[in-house]
Design a protein around this motif. Sequence first.
Motif, PDB file in Angstrom:
ATOM      1  N   SER A  14       0.836  -1.196   0.000  1.00  0.00           N
ATOM      2  CA  SER A  14       0.000   0.000   0.000  1.00  0.00           C
ATOM      3  C   SER A  14       0.871   1.246   0.000  1.00  0.00           C
ATOM      4  CB  SER A  14      -0.904  -0.001   1.237  1.00  0.00           C
ATOM      5  OG  SER A  14      -1.520   1.262   1.396  1.00  0.00           O
ATOM      6  N   LEU A  15       0.382   2.280  -0.668  1.00  0.00           N
ATOM      7  CA  LEU A  15       1.100   3.549  -0.679  1.00  0.00           C
ATOM      8  C   LEU A  15       1.271   4.084   0.738  1.00  0.00           C
ATOM      9  CD1 LEU A  15       2.218   5.187  -3.062  1.00  0.00           C
ATOM     10  CD2 LEU A  15       0.187   6.621  -2.939  1.00  0.00           C
ATOM     11  N   GLN A  50       7.568   4.533   3.157  1.00  0.00           N
ATOM     12  CA  GLN A  50       8.093   5.467   4.157  1.00  0.00           C
ATOM     13  C   GLN A  50       8.209   6.896   3.634  1.00  0.00           C
ATOM     14  OE1 GLN A  50      11.979   4.172   5.392  1.00  0.00           O
ATOM     15  NE2 GLN A  50      12.955   4.641   3.440  1.00  0.00           N
ATOM     16  N   GLU A  51       8.284   7.066   2.318  1.00  0.00           N
ATOM     17  CA  GLU A  51       8.394   8.414   1.752  1.00  0.00           C
ATOM     18  C   GLU A  51       7.033   9.091   1.548  1.00  0.00           C
ATOM     19  OE1 GLU A  51      11.651   5.754  -0.007  1.00  0.00           O
ATOM     20  OE2 GLU A  51       9.463   5.670   0.211  1.00  0.00           O
ATOM     21  N   PHE A  52       5.952   8.305   1.649  1.00  0.00           N
ATOM     22  CA  PHE A  52       4.637   8.858   1.312  1.00  0.00           C
ATOM     23  C   PHE A  52       4.209  10.015   2.218  1.00  0.00           C
ATOM     24  CE2 PHE A  52      -0.133   8.514   1.157  1.00  0.00           C
ATOM     25  CZ  PHE A  52      -0.259   9.076  -0.099  1.00  0.00           C
ATOM     26  N   MET A 107       2.020  10.839  -8.722  1.00  0.00           N
ATOM     27  CA  MET A 107       3.129  11.720  -8.339  1.00  0.00           C
ATOM     28  C   MET A 107       4.192  11.007  -7.514  1.00  0.00           C
ATOM     29  SD  MET A 107       1.404  15.400  -7.371  1.00  0.00           S
ATOM     30  CE  MET A 107       0.352  14.749  -6.077  1.00  0.00           C
ATOM     31  N   PHE A 108       3.810   9.908  -6.872  1.00  0.00           N
ATOM     32  CA  PHE A 108       4.704   9.316  -5.878  1.00  0.00           C
ATOM     33  C   PHE A 108       6.019   8.812  -6.476  1.00  0.00           C
ATOM     34  CE2 PHE A 108       6.173   5.687  -3.281  1.00  0.00           C
ATOM     35  CZ  PHE A 108       6.507   6.405  -2.134  1.00  0.00           C
ATOM     36  N   LYS A 109       5.964   8.213  -7.629  1.00  0.00           N
ATOM     37  CA  LYS A 109       7.188   7.674  -8.228  1.00  0.00           C
ATOM     38  C   LYS A 109       8.232   8.767  -8.415  1.00  0.00           C
ATOM     39  CE  LYS A 109       8.914   5.015 -12.170  1.00  0.00           C
ATOM     40  NZ  LYS A 109       8.560   4.315 -13.437  1.00  0.00           N
ATOM     41  N   VAL A 117       2.741  14.330 -13.631  1.00  0.00           N
ATOM     42  CA  VAL A 117       1.436  13.847 -14.082  1.00  0.00           C
ATOM     43  C   VAL A 117       1.177  14.400 -15.485  1.00  0.00           C
ATOM     44  CG1 VAL A 117      -1.042  13.881 -13.586  1.00  0.00           C
ATOM     45  CG2 VAL A 117       0.609  13.780 -11.707  1.00  0.00           C
ATOM     46  N   SER A 118       0.587  13.600 -16.346  1.00  0.00           N
ATOM     47  CA  SER A 118       0.343  14.049 -17.718  1.00  0.00           C
ATOM     48  C   SER A 118      -0.705  15.159 -17.758  1.00  0.00           C
ATOM     49  CB  SER A 118      -0.124  12.880 -18.587  1.00  0.00           C
ATOM     50  OG  SER A 118      -1.457  12.517 -18.260  1.00  0.00           O
TER      51      SER A 118
END
Length: 261
Positions: free
Chosen positions: A3-4, A8-10, A124-126, A151-152
């Motif tokens: 899960s997102l 730990q960076e989320f 956006m997370f990647k 994001v596109s």
Amino acid sequence: MKSLLDEQEFPTLIRAYRSALQRRYSTENLNRYPRFSGIPRERVDLLVRYFLELLYPELEGRRRLDGAFSSLAGFVHSPSKVFGLLGSLSGAVFKLGRHLRSAFQAGFAALHSYVTAHKFEELMFKRAKSLLNEGLDLERPEIFDIVLTSVSLKEADDFRRDIVLLFRTLSNPELLPRIRNLMDAVVRTMKSKPKIYSQTEIEGILLGANILSSGERLFQGMSRSEMDLILDAIETVEKDSFYDALERVQKIESGESLSEN
């Protein structure tokens, strides 16, 4: 699949996005738009609070709502799961009559924005993670610009339309009570069938109802022209925030350094 919420960076991305929202609706930024000068600051603050508390809560709030959100997402993507209940909602059908289907469709279309808000974060997370690995601070506006514009254009435009649709529904004083009545009836029926509907599924519908009822306060006591001005402001500010960020990123990519001074 992880899960997102377990990444730990989320939380860092959440904080950066919340900070960006506050900058977006700050007095300084809104001063760029003279036509919105008539919107009282307390209304803007209420709007920002709605964004932060309902659409983009902090991590612990996300964790508490995670099961309900997953359930709501399932209903939004497959509304037939709830529509099958309508035959059992004799009271709601009697009260809403010909408005039943429109209330149902409008309610779930509005809630689609809540689901896509979280999808937007996933997209956006990647990029956010890669920037964090480079030691960059996501809360620096110029760094967050890079995250946002990963994001596109199509996804950003679709998301903005969903957000505006949500607020347009919240500003409809005739439709919103019908949606609330329908969702209340859905919850009562689901609770009466515990062998069919789980508590998590019920909480998903309750989450959707709370999103709509909490947002109703945004437009209380306002004229139609005042409501339309706020809707115009939301659409304009959301659009400009993305396209302005895109322009700034393009300038950075033309040669400016991202490294810390």
